[in-house]
Each structure stands twice: as C-alpha cells, then as structure tokens.
Write a protein that holds these residues in place. Sequence first.
Motif, PDB file in Angstrom:
ATOM      1  N   VAL A  89       0.857  -1.191   0.000  1.00 33.44           N
ATOM      2  CA  VAL A  89       0.000   0.000   0.000  1.00 33.44           C
ATOM      3  C   VAL A  89       0.892   1.240   0.000  1.00 33.44           C
ATOM      4  O   VAL A  89       1.700   1.430   0.908  1.00 33.44           O
ATOM      5  N   GLY A  90       0.745   2.105  -1.001  1.00 31.81           N
ATOM      6  CA  GLY A  90       1.556   3.321  -1.100  1.00 31.81           C
ATOM      7  C   GLY A  90       1.094   4.440  -0.187  1.00 31.81           C
ATOM      8  O   GLY A  90       1.813   4.824   0.736  1.00 31.81           O
ATOM      9  N   PRO A  91      -0.096   4.999  -0.387  1.00 33.31           N
ATOM     10  CA  PRO A  91      -0.514   6.193   0.366  1.00 33.31           C
ATOM     11  C   PRO A  91      -1.128   5.892   1.735  1.00 33.31           C
ATOM     12  O   PRO A  91      -1.496   4.746   2.026  1.00 33.31           O
ATOM     13  N   GLU A  92      -1.263   6.942   2.556  1.00 28.73           N
ATOM     14  CA  GLU A  92      -1.707   6.765   3.939  1.00 28.73           C
ATOM     15  C   GLU A  92      -3.214   6.556   4.085  1.00 28.73           C
ATOM     16  O   GLU A  92      -3.649   5.851   4.998  1.00 28.73           O
ATOM     17  N   ALA A  93      -4.017   7.183   3.205  1.00 30.17           N
ATOM     18  CA  ALA A  93      -5.468   7.170   3.457  1.00 30.17           C
ATOM     19  C   ALA A  93      -6.031   5.747   3.573  1.00 30.17           C
ATOM     20  O   ALA A  93      -6.761   5.457   4.526  1.00 30.17           O
ATOM     21  N   PRO A  94      -5.700   4.826   2.658  1.00 26.93           N
ATOM     22  CA  PRO A  94      -6.259   3.472   2.831  1.00 26.93           C
ATOM     23  C   PRO A  94      -5.718   2.767   4.075  1.00 26.93           C
ATOM     24  O   PRO A  94      -6.437   1.933   4.659  1.00 26.93           O
ATOM     25  N   LEU A  95      -4.514   3.098   4.514  1.00 22.69           N
ATOM     26  CA  LEU A  95      -3.970   2.478   5.733  1.00 22.69           C
ATOM     27  C   LEU A  95      -4.760   2.958   6.943  1.00 22.69           C
ATOM     28  O   LEU A  95      -5.195   2.162   7.778  1.00 22.69           O
ATOM     29  N   VAL A  96      -4.955   4.279   7.020  1.00 21.52           N
ATOM     30  CA  VAL A  96      -5.710   4.852   8.135  1.00 21.52           C
ATOM     31  C   VAL A  96      -7.162   4.371   8.079  1.00 21.52           C
ATOM     32  O   VAL A  96      -7.827   4.197   9.103  1.00 21.52           O
ATOM     33  N   GLY A  97      -7.635   4.077   6.872  1.00 23.89           N
ATOM     34  CA  GLY A  97      -9.002   3.580   6.705  1.00 23.89           C
ATOM     35  C   GLY A  97      -9.172   2.102   6.995  1.00 23.89           C
ATOM     36  O   GLY A  97     -10.298   1.594   6.958  1.00 23.89           O
ATOM     37  N   GLY A  98      -8.071   1.377   7.239  1.00 24.78           N
ATOM     38  CA  GLY A  98      -8.194  -0.027   7.639  1.00 24.78           C
ATOM     39  C   GLY A  98      -8.112  -1.040   6.506  1.00 24.78           C
ATOM     40  O   GLY A  98      -8.524  -2.194   6.664  1.00 24.78           O
ATOM     41  N   LEU A  99      -7.529  -0.657   5.374  1.00 23.31           N
ATOM     42  CA  LEU A  99      -7.469  -1.592   4.244  1.00 23.31           C
ATOM     43  C   LEU A  99      -6.675  -2.858   4.566  1.00 23.31           C
ATOM     44  O   LEU A  99      -7.058  -3.966   4.175  1.00 23.31           O
ATOM     45  N   VAL A 100      -5.569  -2.698   5.300  1.00 23.15           N
ATOM     46  CA  VAL A 100      -4.726  -3.867   5.589  1.00 23.15           C
ATOM     47  C   VAL A 100      -5.485  -4.872   6.468  1.00 23.15           C
ATOM     48  O   VAL A 100      -5.348  -6.090   6.279  1.00 23.15           O
ATOM     49  N   ASP A 101      -6.322  -4.374   7.383  1.00 25.18           N
ATOM     50  CA  ASP A 101      -7.151  -5.260   8.209  1.00 25.18           C
ATOM     51  C   ASP A 101      -8.139  -6.023   7.326  1.00 25.18           C
ATOM     52  O   ASP A 101      -8.369  -7.224   7.522  1.00 25.18           O
ATOM     53  N   ARG A 102      -8.745  -5.303   6.364  1.00 29.35           N
ATOM     54  CA  ARG A 102      -9.728  -5.944   5.482  1.00 29.35           C
ATOM     55  C   ARG A 102      -9.051  -7.009   4.620  1.00 29.35           C
ATOM     56  O   ARG A 102      -9.600  -8.085   4.398  1.00 29.35           O
ATOM     57  N   LEU A 103      -7.860  -6.695   4.123  1.00 31.22           N
ATOM     58  CA  LEU A 103      -7.123  -7.678   3.307  1.00 31.22           C
ATOM     59  C   LEU A 103      -6.775  -8.898   4.150  1.00 31.22           C
ATOM     60  O   LEU A 103      -6.946 -10.041   3.711  1.00 31.22           O
ATOM     61  N   ALA A 104      -6.298  -8.653   5.381  1.00 26.59           N
ATOM     62  CA  ALA A 104      -5.916  -9.768   6.260  1.00 26.59           C
ATOM     63  C   ALA A 104      -7.123 -10.667   6.523  1.00 26.59           C
ATOM     64  O   ALA A 104      -7.020 -11.899   6.469  1.00 26.59           O
ATOM     65  N   ALA A 105      -8.275 -10.048   6.763  1.00 24.90           N
ATOM     66  CA  ALA A 105      -9.490 -10.833   7.026  1.00 24.90           C
ATOM     67  C   ALA A 105      -9.848 -11.691   5.818  1.00 24.90           C
ATOM     68  O   ALA A 105     -10.436 -12.765   5.958  1.00 24.90           O
ATOM     69  N   ALA A 106      -9.469 -11.216   4.613  1.00 22.02           N
ATOM     70  CA  ALA A 106      -9.761 -11.978   3.395  1.00 22.02           C
ATOM     71  C   ALA A 106      -8.611 -12.936   3.053  1.00 22.02           C
ATOM     72  O   ALA A 106      -8.614 -13.560   1.989  1.00 22.02           O
ATOM     73  N   GLY A 107      -7.613 -13.002   3.934  1.00 25.87           N
ATOM     74  CA  GLY A 107      -6.508 -13.943   3.714  1.00 25.87           C
ATOM     75  C   GLY A 107      -5.435 -13.429   2.768  1.00 25.87           C
ATOM     76  O   GLY A 107      -4.644 -14.201   2.230  1.00 25.87           O
ATOM     77  N   VAL A 108      -5.386 -12.104   2.544  1.00 27.63           N
ATOM     78  CA  VAL A 108      -4.372 -11.537   1.640  1.00 27.63           C
ATOM     79  C   VAL A 108      -3.319 -10.810   2.473  1.00 27.63           C
ATOM     80  O   VAL A 108      -3.636  -9.903   3.252  1.00 27.63           O
ATOM     81  N   LYS A 109      -2.075 -11.199   2.276  1.00 26.77           N
ATOM     82  CA  LYS A 109      -0.969 -10.587   3.011  1.00 26.77           C
ATOM     83  C   LYS A 109      -0.683  -9.206   2.428  1.00 26.77           C
ATOM     84  O   LYS A 109      -0.722  -9.023   1.210  1.00 26.77           O
TER      85      LYS A 109
END
Length: 442
Positions: A89-109
């Motif tokens: 993930v490049g920019p901050e907005a999706p990180l602050v928005g929780g994208l990495v949590d959503r990806l992890a829940a879907a089994g994507v590293k």
Amino acid sequence: MEPKPLPGEHECGAGGRREGAMRILVLGAGGREHALCWTIGASPLCDKLFCAPGNGGIAEEAECVKLEVADTAGILAFCAEQAIDFVVVGPEAPLVGGLVDRLAAAGVKAFGPSQKAAELEGSKAFTKRFCNRFAIPTARYAEFSDDAAAERHIRAVGAPIVVKADGLAAGKAVVVAASVDDAVAAARAMLGGRFGAAGRRIVVEECLAGEELSFFALCDGRNALAMAGAQDHKRVGEGDTGPNTGGMGAYSPPPMLDEALSETIMARIVRPTVAGMAELGRPYRGVLFAGLMLTAEGPKLLEYNVRFGDPETQVLLPRLMSDLVPALVAAADGVLDKFALRWRPEAALTVVLAARGYPGPVTHGSAIAGLADAARLPGVMLFHAGTLREGGRLRANGGRVLNVTAVGRDLAEARTRAYAAIARIDWPDGFCRRDIGARTPR
Ligand code: AMP
Ligand code: GLY
C-alpha cells in the motif's frame, strides 16, 4: 547502476510460476509508487506485478488496473480474481481507513500497518500522547477542540508556535506561525471546519529549530530495521520560499546522517515506538517514516507517517542494493530480525517537474517529450508522478508530474546528472526548482 531488467523480463513464461515467486499488487498513482514498482518488478521474487491505479510511467513496469485506492471492495475482489499473494500500500489514506485489516481478514498478506497502528499518522493527538507516555522526544504540546481555550493557550505561550489539525489533511493542515495572531487565526480556521473532520481537534506545539531529516525504518511489530534517511524541499520556490508543497525534490543520504546519529534515532525514537505500540496492542508493521528536527538537544519527532515518503522513496530505492521484496514480506510476517539491508554508497537526488501553477490549480493535458533522451544519460531514472499515456503521447495529468532522479558518486554528481536530464525534457508547461540539493556540502 546495474542494468534494470526490461519490462516483462521478470515474468515467467509458459512454464508457470516460479517457486516462491509472487503475484504482487502495488496501490497508488504517484512517483513513490513508480519507484516501488520499478524496484519490486525487478525482484526475482516477483512473478507478476499490478498497480492500481498507476500512471503513464508505471505502465512500463506493471500492469495498471483501473481501481482507485479508496475502492476497498474492488481491491478485495481483484485480489481474489487475480490470486494476489502480496499487496503493497503506497498512500496513507487506505492504511488509516483499515485496508490492511480488510485484506488480512480476506486472507491476503499486505505490507503496511493495521488501522490501529496507522493512528500514528491518522491522529497527531494520538502520537503526541504516545510520545509523552513512552518518553519519545518531541515538541511540547497541548490539544484543543475549543477555540477560546486554544486562543488563551496560544496567547500565554507566545510565538513562534505551531498549529496542526489532528487528522489527515493531505499535509496541508500544519501552520508554523510567526505571530500569535496568525496562530490564533489558524486555530480558529481549523476548529471552524476548514479541514472538515480532520480539524475537529488541534494540536498546538512548541516551534523547534534545527535541520529537518526524514528517517525510514522497516518494522515487523516487534523488530525495527533502519533503512536510510533523506532530506526534501517542501517550499515551491527557490531558496525555500513560497507556499508548501508535497515536496519539490529530495536527496539521500543526508550529509549529517552518520552511523551514530542513525543509532541515536533508532534507540530514542524508533525502537521505543515499536515497543510502545506492541504494549498498547497495536503492533506496528510496515515502514515507519519519522519526520525529525535535529535540535541542539538531539533529534526530536515532528511527525510520523505510516508509509514511504514522496519524493523521498524516489531517492531511497535507487540506493538499495538488497532485494526489497523479501524485506517487505519479512516485515509483514514478523521475521525482520533475520534481515539486513545493503545500501550503495552512491548518492541519489530527485528534482520534481511540476505543472505551472502548482501547488495551486493547474491545467492537465499538455504534451511532454524528450523523456527517452533524458533517460539515456548515465545514472538517470525518470519516475512519473502524474502522467497519462494517450495515443502514444505522454501528457501531464497532475500537479507534480515527473521526478527526474539521478545517482552519482556524490550529491554534486547526482545533481549535475539530474539537471542535465531535465535540460533534455521538452515540456513548456512545466517548471522545477533549480536549487535542489544546493544547500548541501559539495
Ligand atoms: P508535518 O506535516 O507535521 O511534518 O509538518 C510539516 C512541516 O511543518 C514540517 O516538515 C516542518 O517543517 C514544520 N513543522 C512541523 N512541526 C514543527 C515544529 N514543532 N516546529 C517547527 N516546525 C515544525
Ligand atoms: N515528503 C513528505 C511526505 O511524503 O509526506
């Protein structure tokens, strides 16, 4: 420089995927993401590289996908369809928005912090409280959500003083006020809704004096690995004048960043942050970008960013000798303690070419020529920040448009090479600062 593989050379042929090689998706559309794609695409561990949404230059390194970084559902669906193994993930907005949590829940590293860890950039008040609790050196501060209280405090402390909106506001919500009246006006504007929800709360802090430095470390939740440092030029005009921008140029390494200073920053700031976040149940994984002021009392934290810097990444990655991909995966997997990164001793410098009018309104669509000629010069790399390829022609499509980057034996050589490349670029609607890196010793 080592020859860079041609686009597509790292993709495997009809024989199927190489053992351990990954299908990687980079998210973002700027010069930082171009530098990331250029680096990741050259890794033997990368089987296939996508970038969403990408830009006209990234299209040479990766398959660009028409998906915006805010489109979480679209990104999740794309990862499933394309069997993506790893997302950067490049920019901050999706990180602050929780994208990495959503990806992890879907089994994507993914590489980048969870939403709770990204609060280090998402809330300046969170970070200031965190610094106080874990004794991390930073400017003295107070936080306010009421303008009368903020004004009383500002008048009692006096100027110069710094006023910041608490939340994300694309880097624009920081005012270093020379007078009490300017500070009060800034506080009122922020609390009055000028930056929307980001300014509902403000931080008012002591103005620190010294040299600024951007410092990067990879973190895996428990361990931190120092990367390198850079310095950028934030003002639009030569001699550091005019309004602030996203950055008009950068260079690495900063002349003052020796081993001892790097270790001081790791010991007093980065490692206590990683330990503190783990203690709070918010383990920090990803790159930690510390914006520092080197004060007479030592380095102090101005702010944290939870992602790579732009344009700093465009000078960090050309200096990296090691493969970046296993390091990013190790950060995500929590095994960075087994890692080391090697850096070239050479210097790198990048100059931003921006559209006339930037950082104000700009017109899009003007044609840019001469890039192939510029890229042929020794040590030169062109990272696109805002371009579009249309019918075989390259067109400007943003405020910051190109990052003309060069490596050299020292900063002076890198600088000469970057400006020689700029002389070959034909773009009458663009401009750049002529003094990037000029302040540094030659
Ligand atoms: P930030 O977005 O927090 O990095 O702030 C943007 C810029 O404002 C920094 O790069 C500094 O130049 C300046 N700045 C922020 N905080 C302070 C401070 N406490 N003292 C002096 N300058 C600051
Ligand atoms: N160059 C500063 C940033 O990426 O925020």
